[in-house]
Design an enzyme around this catalytic site. Structure first.
Site, mmCIF file in Angstrom:
data_model
loop_
_atom_site.group_PDB
_atom_site.id
_atom_site.type_symbol
_atom_site.label_atom_id
_atom_site.label_comp_id
_atom_site.label_asym_id
_atom_site.label_seq_id
_atom_site.Cartn_x
_atom_site.Cartn_y
_atom_site.Cartn_z
ATOM 1 N N GLN A 101 0.984 -1.492 0.107
ATOM 2 C CA GLN A 101 -0.545 -0.013 -0.123
ATOM 3 C C GLN A 101 0.990 0.969 0.320
ATOM 4 O OE1 GLN A 101 -3.702 -0.494 2.949
ATOM 5 N NE2 GLN A 101 -1.617 -2.195 3.676
ATOM 6 N N ASN A 102 2.128 1.330 0.588
ATOM 7 C CA ASN A 102 3.126 2.221 -0.225
ATOM 8 C C ASN A 102 3.362 2.710 -0.982
ATOM 9 O OD1 ASN A 102 3.343 1.498 2.339
ATOM 10 N ND2 ASN A 102 5.029 0.507 2.982
ATOM 11 N N HIS A 119 -1.760 1.143 -4.079
ATOM 12 C CA HIS A 119 -2.033 2.792 -4.388
ATOM 13 C C HIS A 119 -1.267 4.079 -4.195
ATOM 14 C CE1 HIS A 119 -4.440 2.275 -0.123
ATOM 15 N NE2 HIS A 119 -4.977 1.635 -0.756
ATOM 16 N N CYS A 153 1.217 19.889 -16.303
ATOM 17 C CA CYS A 153 1.753 18.871 -17.558
ATOM 18 C C CYS A 153 2.925 19.942 -18.827
ATOM 19 C CB CYS A 153 0.711 18.016 -18.157
ATOM 20 S SG CYS A 153 1.573 17.194 -19.330
ATOM 21 N N CYS A 155 1.421 19.858 -22.203
ATOM 22 C CA CYS A 155 0.023 20.453 -22.865
ATOM 23 C C CYS A 155 -0.267 21.405 -21.706
ATOM 24 C CB CYS A 155 -0.511 19.043 -23.003
ATOM 25 S SG CYS A 155 -1.668 19.128 -21.380
HETATM 26 P P1 OAD Z 1 -1.090 3.019 8.840
HETATM 27 O O1 OAD Z 1 -1.444 4.367 9.160
HETATM 28 O O2 OAD Z 1 -2.341 3.101 8.742
HETATM 29 O O3 OAD Z 1 -0.957 1.931 9.715
HETATM 30 C C1 OAD Z 1 0.439 1.684 9.859
HETATM 31 C C2 OAD Z 1 0.465 0.382 11.220
HETATM 32 O O4 OAD Z 1 2.390 0.184 11.017
HETATM 33 C C3 OAD Z 1 0.227 0.290 12.562
HETATM 34 O O5 OAD Z 1 -0.757 -0.652 12.836
HETATM 35 C C4 OAD Z 1 1.255 0.505 13.000
HETATM 36 O O6 OAD Z 1 0.975 -0.241 14.256
HETATM 37 C C5 OAD Z 1 2.418 -0.704 12.825
HETATM 38 N N1 OAD Z 1 3.447 0.177 12.690
HETATM 39 C C6 OAD Z 1 3.975 0.904 13.419
HETATM 40 N N2 OAD Z 1 5.828 1.303 13.827
HETATM 41 C C7 OAD Z 1 5.726 0.375 13.350
HETATM 42 C C8 OAD Z 1 6.958 -1.312 13.115
HETATM 43 N N3 OAD Z 1 8.260 -0.707 12.939
HETATM 44 N N4 OAD Z 1 7.303 -2.100 12.525
HETATM 45 C C9 OAD Z 1 6.132 -3.054 11.836
HETATM 46 N N5 OAD Z 1 4.700 -2.044 12.106
HETATM 47 C C10 OAD Z 1 4.784 -0.845 12.290
HETATM 48 O O7 OAD Z 1 -1.495 1.936 7.628
HETATM 49 P P2 OAD Z 1 -1.137 1.506 6.263
HETATM 50 O O8 OAD Z 1 -1.783 0.689 7.144
HETATM 51 O O9 OAD Z 1 -0.723 1.087 5.455
HETATM 52 O O10 OAD Z 1 -3.710 5.170 2.080
HETATM 53 O O11 OAD Z 1 -2.340 2.332 5.410
HETATM 54 C C11 OAD Z 1 -3.100 1.987 4.165
HETATM 55 C C12 OAD Z 1 -3.315 3.141 3.678
HETATM 56 O O12 OAD Z 1 -4.291 4.163 4.170
HETATM 57 C C13 OAD Z 1 -2.041 3.715 3.000
HETATM 58 O O13 OAD Z 1 -2.190 3.159 1.894
HETATM 59 C C14 OAD Z 1 -2.458 5.327 2.706
HETATM 60 C C15 OAD Z 1 -3.560 5.960 3.626
HETATM 61 O O14 OAD Z 1 -5.009 6.131 3.434
HETATM 62 C C16 OAD Z 1 -3.336 6.048 0.727
HETATM 63 O O15 OAD Z 1 -2.337 6.681 0.799
HETATM 64 C C17 OAD Z 1 -4.502 5.519 -0.752
#
Ligand code: OAD
Length: 253
Positions: A101-102, A119, A153, A155
């Site tokens: 998702q990153n 994403h 852009c 354009c």
């Molecule tokens: P979140 O910010 O929602 O969650 C981050 C997760 O990482 C949490 O569960 C933390 O406990 C965990 N975490 C923190 N530090 C850590 C570490 N050192 N090792 C392992 N885990 C750790 O992030 P995502 O689930 O990726 O979308 O969020 C999903 C999406 O929400 C993103 O891609 C973004 C956002 O809206 C878009 O931008 C489209």
């Protein structure tokens, strides 16, 4: 070594097919703030103003100023031991995929190759004018800081970040490839690393692979929406735990 870590390590050492689902937490130890939780970039922000088509249309400069700040922050970040452990794992497991998702591209920077971006990428842009060919594909646009805000852009129309915003449809091709990966032969293990799993498709992939035979391993210091379903929960930081569980898999067999 912790007995549960040892179990996962032994499992990965035998694995023929592994799916990694990664989220912001895997980059936390590179200095990239997560979205939610302590220090999260979405905390106290009006998400719809920064990360939705409507917010962008209302004030493109506001959205781009935020993305420019995020790009500047990411430009100074490098992969951490968690990203590097996945590179080692990919070398040892014949069938391997990271569904991330990153948008930071730190998996690529570490050297991972089999990656699907759910994403998008913060380093890519698209033209907002439907008539422009650059609206149909993504262009790599690494300039930091941006030369102008909002950037335009060739354009003349506005560019937008090639990331998925709230209310938008996910890119079809990565989704199809992830789905095909899960359905074409049983996955041995799914590693859900550093994601709160707030989106239904993330949970659905993990559960589908599990139903088809995979062991679902969660690596996260905090409980998430997936924790209740995990076969194994490794509670801690990805940068500590992933190198440990990959260790034996990275050894020559
Ligand atoms: P979140 O910010 O929602 O969650 C981050 C997760 O990482 C949490 O569960 C933390 O406990 C965990 N975490 C923190 N530090 C850590 C570490 N050192 N090792 C392992 N885990 C750790 O992030 P995502 O689930 O990726 O979308 O969020 C999903 C999406 O929400 C993103 O891609 C973004 C956002 O809206 C878009 O931008 C489209």
């Amino acid at each position: 070594m912790d007995r549960v870590v040892q179990r996962v390590r032994e499992r990965l050492a035998q694995a023929r097919k592994v799916l990694v689902i990664s989220g912001a937490g895997i980059s936390a130890e590179s200095g990239v703030p997560t979205f939610r939780g302590a220090g999260g970039v979405w905390n106290n922000k009006d998400l719809m103003r920064l990360a939705s088509p409507e917010g962008f249309a209302e004030d493109p400069a506001r959205a781009w100023t935020w993305y420019d700040g995020r790009r500047r922050q990411l430009a100074g970040c490098v992969p951490n031991p968690a990203h590097r452990a996945l590179v080692d794992l990919e070398r040892c497991v014949p069938d391997f995929l990271i569904a991330t998702q990153n948008v930071d591209q730190l998996h690529e920077a570490a050297g991972s190759r089999a990656i699907e971006h759910v994403h998008g990428s913060i380093w890519n842009v698209r033209c907002t004018a439907a008539r422009c060919p650059r609206s149909r594909g993504e262009t790599y646009y690494p300039a930091v800081p941006l030369p102008e805000i909002p950037p335009r852009c060739a354009c003349g129309a506005l560019l937008r970040p090639a990331v998925v915003w709230f209310g938008e449809i996910l890119p079809a091709e990565p989704l199809e490839r992830i789905d095909r990966f899960i359905r074409s032969g049983a996955v041995d293990s799914v590693l859900a690393v550093g994601t709160m799993a707030v989106f239904p498709y993330i949970v659905a992939w993990a559960l589908l692979a599990q139903r088809l035979g995979a062991c679902l391993v969660e690596i996260n210091p905090e409980p998430t929406d997936l924790s209740h379903a995990a076969d194994i929960r490794l509670i801690g930081k990805a940068g500590d735990l992933l190198p440990q569980v990959v260790g034996s898999a990275a050894d020559p067999r």
